[in-house]
Design an enzyme around this catalytic site. Sequence first.
Site, PDB file in Angstrom:
ATOM      1  N   HIS A 157      -7.842  -5.534  -0.594  1.00 14.80           N
ATOM      2  CA  HIS A 157      -6.596  -4.841  -0.275  1.00 14.80           C
ATOM      3  C   HIS A 157      -5.900  -5.490   0.926  1.00 14.80           C
ATOM      4  O   HIS A 157      -6.514  -5.733   1.953  1.00 14.80           O
ATOM      5  CB  HIS A 157      -6.916  -3.372   0.031  1.00 14.80           C
ATOM      6  CG  HIS A 157      -5.726  -2.486   0.111  1.00 14.80           C
ATOM      7  ND1 HIS A 157      -4.872  -2.260  -0.948  1.00 14.80           N
ATOM      8  CD2 HIS A 157      -5.224  -1.750   1.148  1.00 14.80           C
ATOM      9  CE1 HIS A 157      -3.926  -1.427  -0.585  1.00 14.80           C
ATOM     10  NE2 HIS A 157      -4.107  -1.110   0.685  1.00 14.80           N
ATOM     11  N   SER A 208       0.835  -1.204   0.000  1.00 15.43           N
ATOM     12  CA  SER A 208       0.000   0.000   0.000  1.00 15.43           C
ATOM     13  C   SER A 208       0.873   1.258   0.000  1.00 15.43           C
ATOM     14  O   SER A 208       1.681   1.455  -0.893  1.00 15.43           O
ATOM     15  CB  SER A 208      -0.971  -0.046   1.184  1.00 15.43           C
ATOM     16  OG  SER A 208      -2.012   0.874   1.033  1.00 15.43           O
ATOM     17  N   ASP A 216      -9.594  -5.081  -4.868  1.00 15.05           N
ATOM     18  CA  ASP A 216      -8.933  -3.948  -4.211  1.00 15.05           C
ATOM     19  C   ASP A 216      -9.279  -2.657  -4.952  1.00 15.05           C
ATOM     20  O   ASP A 216      -9.178  -2.587  -6.177  1.00 15.05           O
ATOM     21  CB  ASP A 216      -7.421  -4.178  -4.229  1.00 15.05           C
ATOM     22  CG  ASP A 216      -6.637  -3.095  -3.521  1.00 15.05           C
ATOM     23  OD1 ASP A 216      -7.252  -2.190  -2.922  1.00 15.05           O
ATOM     24  OD2 ASP A 216      -5.390  -3.154  -3.560  1.00 15.05           O
TER      25      ASP A 216
END
Length: 307
Positions: A281, A166, A249
């Site tokens: 995610h 991320s 995601d």
Amino acid sequence: MDSSSITDEVSYEFLPYFRAFKDGRVERFFGTDVVPPSSDSQSDGVASKDVVILPETGVSARLFMPSTINSGQKLPLLVYFHGGAFCFGSPFCPTYHNYLTSLVAEANVLAVSVDYRLAPEHPLPIAYEDSWGALQWVASHCGGQGPEAWLNDYANVRRVFLAGDSAGANIAHNIAVRAGVEDLAGVKLCGVCLVHPDFASRDGYVTKTWLFACPGTTGSEDPRINPAVDPNLPRLGCTKVVVCVAEKDGLRERGWFYYETLRKSGWGGVVEIIETQGEEHVFHLFNPTCEKAVTLLKRLASLMNEG
């Protein structure tokens, strides 16, 4: 409006993980619990310890070393940047400690998990500077005379890898770009793995989280969030990049856009993309024993053992 209502006014929130108030207070609901490092590697095959790597700022890291290492053996070194929208997360929380332990055991590498400073108390670009400082700290061990014995004795600084998830994947990319521009005194950056990376979208949209964490940004014209506008992208300082995305995601298309952008940039390395079907995610952090998370872990491990 009374003073109590002013105090409670929220400036930004990323629930269920984070909330910031206009009076400067910050509440973090993830990454604040700390699991101690493990000096005993018998249970999971990995020892860990915490070290201050940048004394001038207090930035620290958790180091991981497999128990299978032999005297004189040199292993690849992974530098890892945790996710958390630049605002939360920690190498010391159970989620990241357990994940790095599993990755180090699977890949048989050393790892440095960086505790960069978080926004909004430390707005971007501070996290980038801390992370670059961590890589320079790694470079200080090139002659075997650095401050950390584990790296002096066991790290192969000619086989260094960066990875993150991320926001941490965004950091890993930006550090790799900088490594292609600036000298690292003997460190050879071989590969980068970006898991569910946070970048601008194909149409230049950037998230509210990025705008909050980086108040000085120019938005979609900022190369740190939009590599498509970065003139230094072709100088990315490694030879292999693996981009990982997940079907469900919200950042999936951003990962694909990054992959396509890098592939067309003129960079001379190899970029590969892996998509996990049916997952959201950073699923691998919160369900690390599921079959797809194990598959992803093995792919990251194989990156560090290729060639």
